[in-house]
Scaffold this active site. Structure first.
Site, mmCIF file in Angstrom:
data_model
loop_
_atom_site.group_PDB
_atom_site.id
_atom_site.type_symbol
_atom_site.label_atom_id
_atom_site.label_comp_id
_atom_site.label_asym_id
_atom_site.label_seq_id
_atom_site.Cartn_x
_atom_site.Cartn_y
_atom_site.Cartn_z
ATOM 1 N N LEU A 10 0.820 -1.221 0.000
ATOM 2 C CA LEU A 10 0.000 0.000 0.000
ATOM 3 C C LEU A 10 0.848 1.263 0.000
ATOM 4 C CD1 LEU A 10 -2.756 -1.242 2.481
ATOM 5 C CD2 LEU A 10 -2.832 -1.244 -0.023
ATOM 6 N N VAL A 12 2.469 4.219 -2.634
ATOM 7 C CA VAL A 12 1.662 5.128 -3.462
ATOM 8 C C VAL A 12 0.865 4.402 -4.557
ATOM 9 C CG1 VAL A 12 3.722 5.753 -4.785
ATOM 10 C CG2 VAL A 12 1.752 7.213 -4.887
ATOM 11 N N MET A 13 1.509 3.451 -5.261
ATOM 12 C CA MET A 13 0.816 2.768 -6.364
ATOM 13 C C MET A 13 -0.302 1.869 -5.837
ATOM 14 S SD MET A 13 1.867 3.651 -9.361
ATOM 15 C CE MET A 13 1.431 2.327 -10.485
ATOM 16 N N ASN A 33 -0.608 -4.595 4.029
ATOM 17 C CA ASN A 33 0.745 -4.080 3.826
ATOM 18 C C ASN A 33 1.634 -4.602 4.942
ATOM 19 O OD1 ASN A 33 2.337 -1.999 2.164
ATOM 20 N ND2 ASN A 33 2.857 -1.465 4.285
ATOM 21 N N LYS A 182 5.108 -4.100 -21.218
ATOM 22 C CA LYS A 182 5.310 -2.930 -20.340
ATOM 23 C C LYS A 182 6.762 -2.453 -20.428
ATOM 24 C CE LYS A 182 4.790 0.308 -17.318
ATOM 25 N NZ LYS A 182 5.438 0.348 -16.072
ATOM 26 N N GLU A 189 8.999 5.129 -24.032
ATOM 27 C CA GLU A 189 8.893 6.351 -23.208
ATOM 28 C C GLU A 189 10.264 7.051 -23.111
ATOM 29 O OE1 GLU A 189 6.873 5.531 -19.408
ATOM 30 O OE2 GLU A 189 8.538 6.564 -18.431
ATOM 31 N N ARG A 444 34.690 -9.808 -43.168
ATOM 32 C CA ARG A 444 34.492 -10.976 -42.296
ATOM 33 C C ARG A 444 35.015 -12.245 -42.972
ATOM 34 N NH1 ARG A 444 29.098 -12.240 -41.473
ATOM 35 N NH2 ARG A 444 29.615 -13.368 -39.571
ATOM 36 N N HIS A 450 34.125 -16.222 -42.896
ATOM 37 C CA HIS A 450 32.717 -16.288 -42.483
ATOM 38 C C HIS A 450 31.763 -16.480 -43.667
ATOM 39 C CE1 HIS A 450 33.541 -15.631 -38.313
ATOM 40 N NE2 HIS A 450 34.264 -14.555 -38.587
HETATM 41 P P1 NDP Z 1 7.700 0.923 -3.900
HETATM 42 O O1 NDP Z 1 8.279 0.380 -5.148
HETATM 43 O O2 NDP Z 1 8.404 2.014 -3.194
HETATM 44 O O3 NDP Z 1 7.488 -0.292 -2.878
HETATM 45 C C1 NDP Z 1 7.063 -0.094 -1.554
HETATM 46 C C2 NDP Z 1 6.089 -1.174 -1.130
HETATM 47 O O4 NDP Z 1 6.724 -2.462 -1.225
HETATM 48 C C3 NDP Z 1 5.651 -1.003 0.290
HETATM 49 O O5 NDP Z 1 4.303 -1.379 0.391
HETATM 50 C C4 NDP Z 1 6.568 -1.974 1.037
HETATM 51 O O6 NDP Z 1 6.055 -2.388 2.251
HETATM 52 C C5 NDP Z 1 6.570 -3.109 0.043
HETATM 53 N N1 NDP Z 1 7.654 -4.045 0.268
HETATM 54 C C6 NDP Z 1 8.955 -3.900 -0.053
HETATM 55 N N2 NDP Z 1 9.652 -4.987 0.316
HETATM 56 C C7 NDP Z 1 8.771 -5.849 0.869
HETATM 57 C C8 NDP Z 1 8.878 -7.146 1.444
HETATM 58 N N3 NDP Z 1 10.054 -7.780 1.502
HETATM 59 N N4 NDP Z 1 7.761 -7.735 1.928
HETATM 60 C C9 NDP Z 1 6.588 -7.095 1.871
HETATM 61 N N5 NDP Z 1 6.405 -5.871 1.326
HETATM 62 C C10 NDP Z 1 7.500 -5.257 0.855
HETATM 63 O O7 NDP Z 1 6.179 1.373 -4.114
HETATM 64 P P2 NDP Z 1 5.423 2.016 -5.367
HETATM 65 O O8 NDP Z 1 4.022 2.164 -4.912
HETATM 66 O O9 NDP Z 1 6.145 3.186 -5.928
HETATM 67 O O10 NDP Z 1 5.493 0.874 -6.488
HETATM 68 C C11 NDP Z 1 4.929 -0.420 -6.310
HETATM 69 C C12 NDP Z 1 5.235 -1.250 -7.548
HETATM 70 O O11 NDP Z 1 4.604 -0.649 -8.673
HETATM 71 C C13 NDP Z 1 6.719 -1.352 -7.897
HETATM 72 O O12 NDP Z 1 7.003 -2.636 -8.400
HETATM 73 C C14 NDP Z 1 6.905 -0.335 -8.988
HETATM 74 O O13 NDP Z 1 7.974 -0.672 -9.854
HETATM 75 C C15 NDP Z 1 5.564 -0.428 -9.710
HETATM 76 N N6 NDP Z 1 5.178 0.747 -10.457
HETATM 77 C C16 NDP Z 1 5.397 1.992 -9.967
HETATM 78 C C17 NDP Z 1 5.033 3.103 -10.696
HETATM 79 C C18 NDP Z 1 5.242 4.460 -10.136
HETATM 80 O O14 NDP Z 1 4.977 5.419 -10.872
HETATM 81 N N7 NDP Z 1 5.684 4.588 -8.904
HETATM 82 C C19 NDP Z 1 4.392 2.985 -12.016
HETATM 83 C C20 NDP Z 1 4.134 1.639 -12.396
HETATM 84 C C21 NDP Z 1 4.537 0.576 -11.654
HETATM 85 P P3 NDP Z 1 6.420 -1.559 3.606
HETATM 86 O O15 NDP Z 1 5.449 -0.441 3.657
HETATM 87 O O16 NDP Z 1 6.228 -2.566 4.685
HETATM 88 O O17 NDP Z 1 7.846 -1.107 3.473
#
Ligand code: NDP
Length: 474
Positions: A10, A12-13, A33, A182, A189, A444, A450
């Site tokens: 949980l 931002v995404m 989370n 993706k 991009e 080559r 080759h």
């Molecule tokens: P982050 O990539 O910063 O990841 C943080 C989240 O991962 C937190 O909820 C954290 O939990 C959890 N986490 C990390 N390690 C573990 C673990 N070992 N066990 C359980 N939970 C864990 O968050 P974002 O929201 O930015 O991105 C989430 C995903 O979405 C990523 O894979 C990212 O690449 C992808 N994404 C992001 C975009 C963006 O614009 N940001 C766009 C598209 C995709 P805790 O709170 O406990 O630390």
């Protein structure tokens, strides 16, 4: 069990995606989370959305109706693996794990295979649009099994962006197809951003455009064929004044571009598959060059003969626009070539027209001209390159003279335009009757035996270069 869908992770995404899901009719969303505080924050701030919170993974899984469906939105890599393992231990055959993070598609292929053996559907899903997209409608690229798509389809269609009345989501193909696509999206991009920044640099340094003029130009471009999210935000970024200095903020930002790696993956895979994605490659390298502070510093100090930019033609602004559009067509053509090559290599049935359609909304590369790409592949799914489609052939032909003027002007002005110039070189390579590759083949054959083929005879040949120079047919 009350929830039809759950979200783990949980940050931002994940929290935005959970809010998007929960605001759609018919969804009850379970959330979890690792660190409890994030779950508590979401429930406190958006409790009205009816989330089912959980303090443990056991509780989370128990709150899901069968077949259970959970979307994982955690940090790509070990974090994602850890959460998938925890879910897989608790899930039963028929349940679905969706990985919405930016996973490497090879990892997705391996994870899908391991979970398939347990009867669990694993759906590697590309999600584009950043945090705002996750909340209001992203472009969604799910891979995985046909069966899982049946369950996921109504849910994902309800939260995806909408473009021209259609949801920006489709079943891309099996196992890693969604994450592959993706990855290519992100590579494109990179290329698009590089080309836009080259246009900006030329307008500024060769054309002497003021910030106000730059903003106007990008706003104008956003009214025409170049209309896109990236052009739109460029105008906004350029128009933003730094509160501290009262000057354009962009001028106060350190010119070292960072990256998180998906562009690099795109290029690595393209090289492996033999697909020339030079536009994406130049973009990745340009970011790397920008960050080489010591080399930039050393060469700047040792270089004394910087030419003065020559005067620009009357048509300059429009020339830059045409060069940008033509170069963009090349970059997208190369990206779509890569998707086709990936599909052939990994045995995915990917509809290129549908990829262009789901990128028309929600994602970072959303753009008006994706309609044209969708049309081109719809008319002719076997199109060998976008550059041969009548519409795009015309775009490039119309921009031809301007494109050459701009690449020439950039060189004469000592303004780097690697994206524009390599795109033109790629186009000229494809359009040339004959390439110097003949000489390379001879070299080559000279040093490595080759062999070569001839234009006038069937067969494979080798010349005894260090002997009597006679030609042998092999
Ligand atoms: P982050 O990539 O910063 O990841 C943080 C989240 O991962 C937190 O909820 C954290 O939990 C959890 N986490 C990390 N390690 C573990 C673990 N070992 N066990 C359980 N939970 C864990 O968050 P974002 O929201 O930015 O991105 C989430 C995903 O979405 C990523 O894979 C990212 O690449 C992808 N994404 C992001 C975009 C963006 O614009 N940001 C766009 C598209 C995709 P805790 O709170 O406990 O630390």
């Amino acid at each position: 069990a009350t929830a039809n869908i759950g979200v783990v992770g949980l940050a931002v995404m994940g929290s935005n995606l959970a809010r998007n899901l929960a605001s759609r009719e018919g969804n009850t969303v379970a959330v979890h989370n690792r660190t409890q505080a994030r779950t508590d924050d979401l429930l406190r701030e958006h409790g009205d959305l009816g989330f089912v919170g959980s303090e443990s993974m056991d509780e989370f899984v128990a709150s899901l109706r069968t077949p259970r469906t959970a979307i994982v939105m955690v940090q790509a890599g070990p974090g994602t693996d850890a959460v998938i393992d925890q879910l897989a231990e608790r899930f039963e055959p028929g349940d679905i794990i969706v990985d919405g993070g930016n996973a490497n598609f090879q990892d997705t292929i391996a994870r899908e295979k391991a979970l398939r053996d347990k009867g669990i559907h694993f759906v590697g899903t590309g999600i584009s649009g950043g945090e705002e997209g996750a909340l209001n409608g992203p472009s969604i690229m799910p891979g995985g099994s046909d069966e899982s798509w049946e369950t996921l389809r109504p849910i994902l269609e309800s939260i995806a962006a909408v473009a021209e009345g259609e949801p920006c989501v489709t079943h891309v193909g099996h196992d890693g197809a969604g994450h592959f696509v993706k990855m290519v999206h992100n590579g494109i991009e990179y290329a698009d951003m590089q080309l836009i920044s080259e246009a900006y640099d030329l307008l500024r340094r060769a054309g002497g455009h003021s910030t106000e003029e730059l903003v106007q130009v990008f706003q104008q471009w956003n009214e025409g064929d170049l209309e896109s999210y990236l052009i739109e935000i460029t105008a906004e970024v350029l128009g933003h004044t730094d509160a501290d200095t009262g000057k354009p903020l962009v001028d106060a930002i350190l010119d070292h571009a960072g990256s998180k790696g998906t562009g690099v993956w795109t290029v690595q895979n393209a090289v492996g598959l033999g697909v020339p994605v030079s536009g994406i490659g130049e973009a990745v390298f340009a970011r790397a060059v920008s960050s080489k502070a010591d080399q930039r510093d050393a060469v700047r100090r040792s270089t004394t003969n910087r030419p003065e930019p020559p005067p620009v033609p009357e048509t300059f602004e429009d020339d830059v626009r045409a060069a940008l559009y033509a170069s963009k067509v090349v970059a997208y053509a190369q990206g779509f070539d890569l998707i086709r090559a990936g599909a052939a290599e990994f045995d995915w049935d990917i509809d290129l027209s549908a990829m262009a359609r789901i990128w028309r909304g929600g994602c970072i590369i959303r753009a008006r001209f994706l309609n044209r790409i969708a049309e081109a592949y719809e008319k002719n799914p076997d199109l060998v390159t976008l550059l041969a489609d009548p519409y795009f052939a015309q775009v490039v032909a119309d921009g031809d003279a301007a494109w050459r003027r701009i690449v020439g002007l950039a060189a004469a002005s000592a303004i780097p335009a690697p994206g524009f110039s390599s795109a033109l070189a790629y186009y000229d390579s494809l359009a040339s009757e004959r390439l110097p590759a003949a000489l390379i083949q001879a070299q080559r054959d000279f040093f490595g035996a080759h062999t070569y083929q001839r234009v006038d005879r069937e067969g494979t040949f080798h010349t005894l270069w260090s002997g009597d120079r006679s030609e042998q047919r092999l």
